[in-house]
Scaffold this motif. Structure first.
Motif, PDB file in Angstrom:
ATOM      1  N   CYS A  32      47.169  74.462  65.263  1.00  0.00           N
ATOM      2  CA  CYS A  32      46.277  75.623  65.291  1.00  0.00           C
ATOM      3  C   CYS A  32      45.108  75.445  64.328  1.00  0.00           C
ATOM      4  O   CYS A  32      43.994  75.894  64.612  1.00  0.00           O
ATOM      5  CB  CYS A  32      47.054  76.897  64.973  1.00  0.00           C
ATOM      6  N   ARG A  50      39.515  80.807  61.051  1.00  0.00           N
ATOM      7  CA  ARG A  50      40.702  81.651  60.970  1.00  0.00           C
ATOM      8  C   ARG A  50      41.017  82.311  62.313  1.00  0.00           C
ATOM      9  O   ARG A  50      42.145  82.302  62.767  1.00  0.00           O
ATOM     10  CB  ARG A  50      40.532  82.705  59.891  1.00  0.00           C
ATOM     11  N   SER A  51      39.993  82.865  62.965  1.00  0.00           N
ATOM     12  CA  SER A  51      40.260  83.540  64.245  1.00  0.00           C
ATOM     13  C   SER A  51      40.651  82.539  65.328  1.00  0.00           C
ATOM     14  O   SER A  51      41.511  82.825  66.155  1.00  0.00           O
ATOM     15  CB  SER A  51      39.058  84.378  64.678  1.00  0.00           C
ATOM     16  N   SER A  53      42.167  79.602  64.823  1.00  0.00           N
ATOM     17  CA  SER A  53      43.517  79.145  64.489  1.00  0.00           C
ATOM     18  C   SER A  53      44.551  80.213  64.822  1.00  0.00           C
ATOM     19  O   SER A  53      45.608  79.919  65.384  1.00  0.00           O
ATOM     20  CB  SER A  53      43.609  78.797  63.004  1.00  0.00           C
ATOM     21  N   LEU A  54      44.236  81.442  64.471  1.00  0.00           N
ATOM     22  CA  LEU A  54      45.174  82.536  64.697  1.00  0.00           C
ATOM     23  C   LEU A  54      45.401  82.782  66.193  1.00  0.00           C
ATOM     24  O   LEU A  54      46.539  82.966  66.635  1.00  0.00           O
ATOM     25  CB  LEU A  54      44.673  83.806  64.020  1.00  0.00           C
ATOM     26  N   SER A  55      44.346  82.757  66.970  1.00  0.00           N
ATOM     27  CA  SER A  55      44.506  82.983  68.408  1.00  0.00           C
ATOM     28  C   SER A  55      45.329  81.861  69.039  1.00  0.00           C
ATOM     29  O   SER A  55      46.193  82.111  69.881  1.00  0.00           O
ATOM     30  CB  SER A  55      43.158  83.136  69.108  1.00  0.00           C
ATOM     31  N   TYR A  56      45.100  80.640  68.613  1.00  0.00           N
ATOM     32  CA  TYR A  56      45.877  79.497  69.125  1.00  0.00           C
ATOM     33  C   TYR A  56      47.338  79.642  68.721  1.00  0.00           C
ATOM     34  O   TYR A  56      48.242  79.461  69.534  1.00  0.00           O
ATOM     35  CB  TYR A  56      45.287  78.201  68.577  1.00  0.00           C
ATOM     36  N   LEU A  57      47.586  80.003  67.465  1.00  0.00           N
ATOM     37  CA  LEU A  57      48.943  80.158  66.951  1.00  0.00           C
ATOM     38  C   LEU A  57      49.691  81.273  67.679  1.00  0.00           C
ATOM     39  O   LEU A  57      50.852  81.119  68.060  1.00  0.00           O
ATOM     40  CB  LEU A  57      48.913  80.446  65.448  1.00  0.00           C
ATOM     41  N   LEU A  58      49.021  82.389  67.902  1.00  0.00           N
ATOM     42  CA  LEU A  58      49.667  83.519  68.554  1.00  0.00           C
ATOM     43  C   LEU A  58      49.977  83.247  70.023  1.00  0.00           C
ATOM     44  O   LEU A  58      50.923  83.795  70.581  1.00  0.00           O
ATOM     45  CB  LEU A  58      48.819  84.776  68.421  1.00  0.00           C
ATOM     46  N   LEU A  59      49.160  82.412  70.655  1.00  0.00           N
ATOM     47  CA  LEU A  59      49.381  82.119  72.068  1.00  0.00           C
ATOM     48  C   LEU A  59      50.425  81.035  72.301  1.00  0.00           C
ATOM     49  O   LEU A  59      50.922  80.879  73.414  1.00  0.00           O
ATOM     50  CB  LEU A  59      48.072  81.718  72.735  1.00  0.00           C
ATOM     51  N   LEU A  62      53.770  82.090  73.937  1.00  0.00           N
ATOM     52  CA  LEU A  62      53.648  82.749  75.240  1.00  0.00           C
ATOM     53  C   LEU A  62      53.543  81.721  76.371  1.00  0.00           C
ATOM     54  O   LEU A  62      52.474  81.443  76.893  1.00  0.00           O
ATOM     55  CB  LEU A  62      52.424  83.661  75.261  1.00  0.00           C
ATOM     56  N   GLN A  66      48.734  78.107  74.822  1.00  0.00           N
ATOM     57  CA  GLN A  66      47.714  77.354  74.095  1.00  0.00           C
ATOM     58  C   GLN A  66      47.130  76.249  74.974  1.00  0.00           C
ATOM     59  O   GLN A  66      46.033  75.779  74.734  1.00  0.00           O
ATOM     60  CB  GLN A  66      48.264  76.781  72.785  1.00  0.00           C
TER      61      GLN A  66
END
Length: 148
Positions: A32, A50-51, A53-59, A62, A66
């Motif tokens: 991420c 940060r955004s 990395s965070l979006s990649y990490l959160l996906l 699911l 990613q």
């Protein structure tokens, strides 16, 4: 399984992760973070590290969502530099070799003078200096001291 042979070849191969061992290790443990750095450059600073990395990490949990983001940004990079979709398609690369794909994309940006480690503002400053516009680069103030 080569998809599209139209375009320029990549500067390094998909499995040449050893060419940048620091990035390869970082990507193996925190893909991420590498994605966030790549996204900042490809989005022209509209997304922060940060955004991204965070979006990649959160996906990631699911259903491997990613892959969608990874292949989208890989296609964006290929389009930007007219790169061939090889040795595999963008989606296939991120499904089966996501870390190798991220490392290759990172190296491609570095080899083209867009080092993702720098961040967007530093890249703009670097480009301004290279183009001969040093007055557009904000320099930090010289050493200052306080006096009575």
């Amino acid at each position: 399984m080569v998809q599209n042979q139209i375009g320029e070849p990549w500067k390094t191969g998909l499995f040449d992760c050893q060419l940048n061992p620091a990035n390869a290790i970082m990507t193996a443990f925190l893909p991420c973070a590498t994605f966030g750095k790549i996204a900042v450059v490809l989005d022209g600073g509209k997304m922060t590290r940060r955004s991204g990395s965070l979006s990649y990490l959160l996906l990631m949990p699911l259903l491997c969502s990613q892959v969608v983001m990874g292949s989208k940004y890989r296609a964006k990079l290929r389009k930007k530099f007219n790169l061939v979709e090889a040795p595999y398609g963008d989606c296939f690369s991120h499904v089966f070799c996501s870390c190798c794909s991220l490392c290759q994309e990172f190296r491609e940006l570095q080899s083209r003078g867009l080092d993702p480690n720098l961040g967007w503002n530093e890249l703009l400053a670097q480009q301004a200096m290279q183009q001969g516009y040093p007055d557009q680069v904000q320099q930090p103030p010289h050493n200052q001291t306080m006096s009575k």
